[in-house]
Design a protein around this motif. Structure first.
Motif, mmCIF file in Angstrom:
data_model
loop_
_atom_site.group_PDB
_atom_site.id
_atom_site.type_symbol
_atom_site.label_atom_id
_atom_site.label_comp_id
_atom_site.label_asym_id
_atom_site.label_seq_id
_atom_site.Cartn_x
_atom_site.Cartn_y
_atom_site.Cartn_z
ATOM 1 N N SER A 10 0.821 -1.214 0.000
ATOM 2 C CA SER A 10 0.000 0.000 0.000
ATOM 3 C C SER A 10 0.854 1.263 0.000
ATOM 4 O O SER A 10 0.487 2.281 -0.605
ATOM 5 C CB SER A 10 -0.945 0.011 1.199
ATOM 6 O OG SER A 10 -0.217 -0.078 2.408
ATOM 7 N N ASN B 69 0.680 4.026 -2.945
ATOM 8 C CA ASN B 69 0.419 5.434 -2.668
ATOM 9 C C ASN B 69 1.472 6.314 -3.332
ATOM 10 O O ASN B 69 1.167 7.377 -3.891
ATOM 11 C CB ASN B 69 0.395 5.670 -1.159
ATOM 12 C CG ASN B 69 -0.172 7.017 -0.800
ATOM 13 O OD1 ASN B 69 -1.355 7.298 -1.015
ATOM 14 N ND2 ASN B 69 0.657 7.885 -0.247
ATOM 15 N N GLU C 261 -9.615 5.839 -2.652
ATOM 16 C CA GLU C 261 -9.561 4.744 -1.682
ATOM 17 C C GLU C 261 -8.372 3.853 -2.018
ATOM 18 O O GLU C 261 -8.139 3.534 -3.186
ATOM 19 C CB GLU C 261 -10.847 3.927 -1.700
ATOM 20 C CG GLU C 261 -10.876 2.800 -0.677
ATOM 21 C CD GLU C 261 -12.203 2.060 -0.642
ATOM 22 O OE1 GLU C 261 -12.181 0.836 -0.439
ATOM 23 O OE2 GLU C 261 -13.258 2.706 -0.841
ATOM 24 N N LYS D 224 -7.274 0.456 -0.360
ATOM 25 C CA LYS D 224 -7.428 -0.624 0.605
ATOM 26 C C LYS D 224 -7.294 -1.965 -0.122
ATOM 27 O O LYS D 224 -8.292 -2.628 -0.423
ATOM 28 C CB LYS D 224 -8.779 -0.530 1.312
ATOM 29 C CG LYS D 224 -8.942 0.725 2.165
ATOM 30 C CD LYS D 224 -10.309 0.770 2.835
ATOM 31 C CE LYS D 224 -10.468 2.028 3.684
ATOM 32 N NZ LYS D 224 -11.827 2.099 4.292
ATOM 33 N N LYS E 200 -6.816 -5.831 -1.104
ATOM 34 C CA LYS E 200 -7.370 -7.017 -0.452
ATOM 35 C C LYS E 200 -6.331 -7.687 0.437
ATOM 36 O O LYS E 200 -6.620 -8.086 1.570
ATOM 37 C CB LYS E 200 -7.878 -7.999 -1.515
ATOM 38 C CG LYS E 200 -8.530 -9.240 -0.917
ATOM 39 C CD LYS E 200 -9.163 -10.099 -1.992
ATOM 40 C CE LYS E 200 -9.876 -11.303 -1.387
ATOM 41 N NZ LYS E 200 -10.565 -12.111 -2.434
ATOM 42 N N ASP F 146 -2.680 -6.652 1.713
ATOM 43 C CA ASP F 146 -1.619 -5.646 1.752
ATOM 44 C C ASP F 146 -0.300 -6.327 2.123
ATOM 45 O O ASP F 146 0.161 -6.275 3.267
ATOM 46 C CB ASP F 146 -1.968 -4.550 2.755
ATOM 47 C CG ASP F 146 -1.067 -3.338 2.620
ATOM 48 O OD1 ASP F 146 -0.224 -3.325 1.701
ATOM 49 O OD2 ASP F 146 -1.199 -2.401 3.429
ATOM 50 N N THR G 95 -1.718 -7.958 -5.004
ATOM 51 C CA THR G 95 -2.502 -7.850 -3.768
ATOM 52 C C THR G 95 -3.945 -8.324 -3.960
ATOM 53 O O THR G 95 -4.794 -8.113 -3.099
ATOM 54 C CB THR G 95 -2.518 -6.397 -3.259
ATOM 55 O OG1 THR G 95 -3.087 -5.529 -4.264
ATOM 56 C CG2 THR G 95 -1.111 -5.921 -2.922
ATOM 57 N N SER H 206 -6.313 -7.260 -5.899
ATOM 58 C CA SER H 206 -7.219 -6.122 -5.815
ATOM 59 C C SER H 206 -7.584 -5.623 -7.205
ATOM 60 O O SER H 206 -6.881 -5.876 -8.179
ATOM 61 C CB SER H 206 -6.556 -4.976 -5.033
ATOM 62 O OG SER H 206 -6.070 -5.417 -3.788
ATOM 63 N N ARG I 93 -9.274 -1.548 -4.268
ATOM 64 C CA ARG I 93 -10.037 -2.286 -3.246
ATOM 65 C C ARG I 93 -10.277 -3.705 -3.722
ATOM 66 O O ARG I 93 -10.032 -4.028 -4.889
ATOM 67 C CB ARG I 93 -11.377 -1.586 -2.961
ATOM 68 C CG ARG I 93 -12.264 -1.396 -4.172
ATOM 69 C CD ARG I 93 -13.691 -1.028 -3.800
ATOM 70 N NE ARG I 93 -13.845 0.262 -3.186
ATOM 71 C CZ ARG I 93 -14.584 1.265 -3.688
ATOM 72 N NH1 ARG I 93 -15.191 1.108 -4.868
ATOM 73 N NH2 ARG I 93 -14.722 2.395 -3.049
#
Length: 278
Positions: free
Chosen positions: A123, A127, A139, A141, A143, A145, A169, A171, A183
């Motif tokens: 994460s 970012n 968002e 987040k 699944k 991390d 991840t 996601s 997410r």
């Protein structure tokens, strides 16, 4: 009644409207989806002055709001950057077509070369990549991390690295109105929107082909689960509906809560959706 259609385009420091004293003919095709690439939309405005055309600069920003005026639902359906502008004559009309994306130029060209220290979480790298690409985060987040115990080196295309991290991840990652969302695949967000015959639902939702829910043969000769069943849903243009929104549907074919995987707002003032069970 629903029939007064209102469109407002802000571009080149000016506002172009479909109703009022200076009304213009405006058409649009605005897709949205949970795919991990920026969506590309088109706006066509008829018979603009040369001054207005010159004011709409390439790589500038554009926003579009649309809706049914008497439903008081006019809202933003698109915000992005100009990819290209073309003006041509069609019969007696001069048509200016603007192609708009969610920052696709930066998505294609931005690179990052950086080594992250031991025990860095996915994460944190995600970012960093979003910031490098210039996208705000709506968002983040993932699944799973995951942590990289020996650190991780990112080299080259920032967008390709972000897509790979989303895959690592487990996601989904998509861009919605210039903001990145990361997410779990099955997660959406409740909207409180109800679609039925009285609130703008058009036709009966239909099951998409190859979405029967039956098991299918895999390349190895065994059986594997098919993609989640999805339906096509059409309604009067609703600018509030967007990717990953959970809506309630009441119809002859399906009833209950459904998550929006993709869709488009079109010039005929219809919103067409692909939905799955939430």
């Amino acid at each position: 009644m629903y029939w007064i259609r209102q469109i407002e385009v802000k571009a080149g420091g000016k506002v172009f409207e479909s109703i009022g004293d200076n009304a213009l003919d405006i058409e649009f095709e605005i897709p949205f989806s949970d795919k991990n690439e920026p969506d590309v939309s088109t706006i066509s405005i008829y018979n603009l002055s040369e001054d207005s055309i010159n004011s709409i600069e390439k790589q500038g920003n554009v926003s579009v709001s649309a809706g049914y005026r008497d439903m008081h639902n006019v809202a933003e359906v698109l915000s992005g950057q100009i990819e290209s502008i073309k003006t041509e004559w069609k019969g007696l009309d001069k048509v200016t077509t603007i192609t708009i994306s969610d920052g696709a130029k930066a998505w294609r060209k931005t690179e990052l070369n950086k080594t992250y220290q031991n025990n860095t979480k996915a994460s944190a790298i995600m970012n960093d990549l979003c910031s490098t690409l210039g996208y705000p985060v709506s968002e983040l987040k993932p699944k799973k991390d995951i942590t990289y115990p020996l650190g991780k080196t990112i080299k080259g295309s920032a967008s390709k690295s972000l897509i790979q991290l989303a895959k690592d991840t487990e996601s989904k990652m998509f861009i919605n109105k210039g903001r990145i969302v990361i997410r779990p695949e099955e997660v959406g967000y409740n909207s409180g929107i109800l679609l039925n015959g009285e609130s703008g639902l058009l036709d009966t939702p239909t099951l998409n082909e190859n979405n029967t829910g039956d098991q299918v043969d895999s390349a190895e000769g065994g059986k594997e689960n098919p993609p989640q069943k999805s339906w096509t849903v059409k309604c009067l243009l609703n600018p509030q509906i967007e990717t990953d929104m959970i809506i309630n549907i009441e119809s002859r074919s399906i009833n209950g809560a459904f998550r929006v995987k993709s869709g488009k707002h079109s010039k005929d003032f219809v919103t067409e959706l692909e939905v799955v069970e939430a």
